[in-house]
Enzyme design. Structure first.
Site, PDB file in Angstrom:
ATOM      1  N   GLU A  76       0.808  -1.214   0.000  1.00 35.48           N
ATOM      2  CA  GLU A  76       0.000   0.000   0.000  1.00 35.48           C
ATOM      3  C   GLU A  76       0.848   1.275   0.000  1.00 35.48           C
ATOM      4  O   GLU A  76       0.492   2.260  -0.676  1.00 35.48           O
ATOM      5  CB  GLU A  76      -0.945   0.002   1.215  1.00 35.48           C
ATOM      6  CG  GLU A  76      -2.118  -0.952   1.091  1.00 35.48           C
ATOM      7  CD  GLU A  76      -1.716  -2.416   1.258  1.00 35.48           C
ATOM      8  OE1 GLU A  76      -2.493  -3.295   0.832  1.00 35.48           O
ATOM      9  OE2 GLU A  76      -0.631  -2.679   1.835  1.00 35.48           O
TER      10      GLU A  76
ATOM     11  N   HIS B  67     -10.220  -6.081   9.776  1.00 37.06           N
ATOM     12  CA  HIS B  67     -10.643  -5.916   8.387  1.00 37.06           C
ATOM     13  C   HIS B  67     -12.030  -5.278   8.268  1.00 37.06           C
ATOM     14  O   HIS B  67     -12.630  -5.305   7.196  1.00 37.06           O
ATOM     15  CB  HIS B  67     -10.667  -7.276   7.665  1.00 37.06           C
ATOM     16  CG  HIS B  67      -9.302  -7.822   7.378  1.00 37.06           C
ATOM     17  ND1 HIS B  67      -8.452  -8.221   8.364  1.00 37.06           N
ATOM     18  CD2 HIS B  67      -8.646  -8.024   6.207  1.00 37.06           C
ATOM     19  CE1 HIS B  67      -7.322  -8.669   7.840  1.00 37.06           C
ATOM     20  NE2 HIS B  67      -7.412  -8.544   6.525  1.00 37.06           N
TER      21      HIS B  67
END
Length: 323
Positions: A60, A128
């Protein structure tokens, strides 16, 4: 007017902007041949090729860093982060660089960068299933949008892709199948403009994202009981347009702020504070807030449902506020 899902509206905005401007390209994990983790970019790889729909490693910080460099170099990248939970790894690139670059160089540099990031849950457990929009709404130099309808999803993404500043574009995974009218042809929904989605007289609900749909469902149920609530959709969290909220509160004299985030220190807390500060004399009751329970998000299906706000929770909150 054509009816489509939010997923289709986002894909249509990407396709139309890529056709309109060759500087626009997409990069991220599984955005290419796989068509995106949530099928948002499906078909774009075949149409535009691997140079403009680029699969990246699972990194990322590299995705956002490369996209930032591309934006500074004159391109208009769309960096897709698979989930907002993973964006923590790119906070330095976003907060310390993308948000501040134009300011630190007196406007000589522009950062036309869009970061598309899904938020949501579905038995994905504590690491998550988080909602981090407040992290970015807190930072001057960023623009943060969180649409809750197909019309806004398309129009605001187009606005983001044409903006000269970095935009965090948040998509809730539970909203992808939501359907609504989307006009044919080109249109833009301006960033930084709230909108009244439902007119009412008894109470103002201020919300955004998934909770917009929950609030509209609650409003329908309340209307059957003779209670008419007004629903204000913030749509943009930075810059925050509060004028429609103040005008609504001046009419209804009660306000409920509904978000999916934890209540402490969040967007809802900021909105409630601004209502108290700027519309205090219009209030007949304290501003009420509704959000998720302040615990790590559970995996168990029944526990997960218990920590999140739902339309029935909005109904209960409105009735309590009116009482």
């Amino acid at each position: 007017m054509p009816v489509m899902t939010i997923r289709e509206a986002i894909r249509q905005a990407l396709r139309e902007e890529m056709q309109r401007d060759r500087r626009v390209f997409i990069m991220g994990e599984d955005v290419g041949a796989y068509g995106g983790t949530y099928a948002v970019t499906r078909g774009l790889y075949e149409e535009f090729g691997e140079e403009r729909v680029r699969d990246t490693p699972i990194a990322e910080s590299a995705i956002v860093g490369v996209a930032l460099g591309a934006a500074l170099g004159g391109l208009r990248p769309v960096a897709e982060i698979m989930t907002i939970n993973f964006i923590l790894l790119a906070l330095d690139q976003i907060v310390n660089h993308a948000a501040k670059m134009s300011y630190m160089f007196g406007g000589q540099f522009k950062v036309p960068l869009v970061i598309r990031v899904p938020a949501g849950w579905g038995q994905l457990a504590a690491t998550h299933s988080q909602t981090f929009e407040v992290y970015f709404a807190y930072v001057p130099g960023l623009k943060v949008v969180y649409p809750g309808t197909p019309y806004d999803a398309k129009g605001m993404l187009k606005a983001a892709l044409r903006d000269e500043d970095p935009v965090i574009y948040i998509e809730h995974t539970a909203l992808y199948p939501v359907r609504g009218e989307v006009p044919e042809g080109d249109y833009v929904v301006p960033i930084g403009k709230s909108e009244i989605k439902r007119v009412g007289r008894d109470c103002t609900i201020v919300t955004y994202g998934r909770m917009l749909q929950a609030s509209l469902q609650a409003a329908e149920q309340l209307a059957r009981e003779g209670i008419e609530v007004e629903v204000v959709d913030l749509r943009t969290l930075r810059p925050l347009d509060m004028e429609p909220v103040y005008e609504s509160v001046a009419k209804t004299h009660r306000a409920l702020v509904v978000t999916e985030e934890w209540r402490s220190f969040g967007v809802g807390a900021e909105v409630a504070a601004r209502i108290q500060e700027h519309a205090f004399d219009e209030l007949d009751a304290p501003v009420m807030r509704l959000g998720s329970r302040e615990v790590p998000h559970p995996y168990n299906k029944h526990h997960e449902r218990a920590v999140l706000p739902w339309p029935e929770d909005v109904v209960k909150a409105v009735k309590l506020l009116l009482r």
